[in-house]
Enzyme design. Structure first.
Site, short mmCIF file in Angstrom:
data_model
loop_
_atom_site.label_atom_id
_atom_site.label_comp_id
_atom_site.label_asym_id
_atom_site.label_seq_id
_atom_site.Cartn_x
_atom_site.Cartn_y
_atom_site.Cartn_z
N ALA A 14 0.80 -1.22 0.00
CA ALA A 14 0.00 0.00 0.00
C ALA A 14 0.83 1.27 0.00
O ALA A 14 0.36 2.33 -0.42
CB ALA A 14 -0.95 0.00 1.20
N GLY A 16 5.19 3.09 0.52
CA GLY A 16 6.63 2.91 0.61
C GLY A 16 7.23 2.06 -0.49
O GLY A 16 6.86 2.16 -1.66
N ARG A 19 4.62 -0.13 -2.48
CA ARG A 19 3.88 0.59 -3.53
C ARG A 19 4.76 0.82 -4.75
O ARG A 19 4.31 0.66 -5.89
CB ARG A 19 3.36 1.92 -3.00
N CYS A 62 -4.35 -8.58 3.77
CA CYS A 62 -3.48 -9.69 4.17
C CYS A 62 -2.68 -9.30 5.40
O CYS A 62 -1.98 -8.29 5.40
CB CYS A 62 -2.53 -10.06 3.02
N VAL A 64 0.30 -10.76 7.36
CA VAL A 64 1.32 -11.80 7.19
C VAL A 64 1.67 -12.50 8.50
O VAL A 64 2.36 -13.52 8.49
CB VAL A 64 2.61 -11.25 6.54
N TYR A 150 14.98 -5.86 14.95
CA TYR A 150 14.82 -5.66 13.50
C TYR A 150 16.00 -6.27 12.76
O TYR A 150 15.84 -6.97 11.75
CB TYR A 150 14.72 -4.16 13.21
N CYS A 151 17.20 -6.04 13.31
CA CYS A 151 18.43 -6.58 12.72
C CYS A 151 18.37 -8.12 12.66
O CYS A 151 18.68 -8.72 11.64
CB CYS A 151 19.60 -6.15 13.58
N SER A 153 15.75 -10.01 12.64
CA SER A 153 14.73 -10.45 11.69
C SER A 153 15.24 -10.38 10.26
O SER A 153 15.00 -11.28 9.45
CB SER A 153 13.45 -9.62 11.84
#
Length: 258
Positions: A14, A16, A19, A62, A64, A150-151, A153
């Site tokens: 949607a 960033g 898109r 969706c 995830v 985050y790193c 992941s």
């Protein structure tokens, strides 16, 4: 792969990077499913893109992090167009105040979508093969004190991508897998890397990275261009593409275990 008339499914589509990937695929003549948990933003983006690409763009909700939602979204997509060829596994988040949620969305979400998509795409299961491109990050190849979860992941996304690509039955299923490792991109998520984001718990230790994020950011379209190259170049399987603010995109070279 020739993208014309192929079907693409893009999570986090949607806004960033997602898109930008959807737009790039549509410009190449693909039919595109915008898959996103944000229904309002997703429908708005699909409506905007439909003014130019008409029936070639569809929005499907969706989540995830939810197996049933992933299965439902991919089933609807396959039912709508009769095939799936290109998966942009792009949904992601940075929220250090919820490390398990970060892993569940950024890594497990990629794995859920890939597994279900493969069941439709496999050449030995009625599909035509194709490609899955996972969005990792610069943070998937080096440490960042501001975002350890985050790193973790994104390191996982890189490892998952390269391992799946080594599958000895590739000649049977014919589904390639690659990943994108972009530097900081001008998106809503990167704009959370701020003093305010630190206060809200999205990141840690903002002062350690403020100079880097205040430099010129990559445009989402620059990442989408590399996505298209990975789709079209059928020699690419298991590639992790570094997209830097300081030079051209390049394949990351990893150490070889001996």
């Amino acid at each position: 792969m020739i993208i014309q008339d192929k079907v693409g499914f893009v999570t986090g589509g949607a806004q960033g990077i997602g898109r930008a990937i959807c737009e790039a695929l549509l410009k190449k003549g693909a039919k595109v499913i915008i898959a996103d948990i944000n229904v309002t933003e997703g429908k708005s983006t699909a409506s905007e893109l439909a003014t130019e690409y008409a029936d070639n763009v569809t929005f499907i909700e969706c989540d995830v992090t939810n197996q049933e939602s992933v299965e439902d979204a991919l089933r609807k997509s396959h039912d709508t167009y009769g095939r799936l060829d290109i998966i942009g596994n792009n949904a992601g988040v940075m929220m250090e105040n919820d490390p398990i949620g970060t892993i569940n969305l950024n890594l497990c979400g990629v794995m859920r979508v890939a597994a279900v998509a493969m069941s439709y795409m496999r050449a030995d299961n009625g599909g035509s093969g194709g490609i899955i491109v996972n969005t990792a990050s610069y943070a998937g190849i080096m440490p960042y004190v501001v975002c350890p979860s985050y790193c973790a992941s994104k390191h996982g996304v890189v490892g998952f991508t390269r391992s799946i690509a080594m599958s000895p039955d590739f000649d049977l299923h014919k589904v390639r897998m690659n990943c994108l490792c972009p530097d900081a991109v001008d998106t809503a998520m990167v704009r959370r890397v701020s003093k305010e984001g630190e206060k809200k718990g999205f990141i840690f230790h903002y002062d350690h990275i403020k100079e880097a994020v205040n430099q010129l950011l990559l445009k989402p379209s620059a990442v989408a261009d590399v996505f298209i190259n990975l789709v079209e170049d059928e020699s690419k399987n298991g590639s992790a593409m570094l997209i830097s603010r300081k030079g051209p995109p390049r394949d990351i070279e990893f150490p070889i275990y001996q």
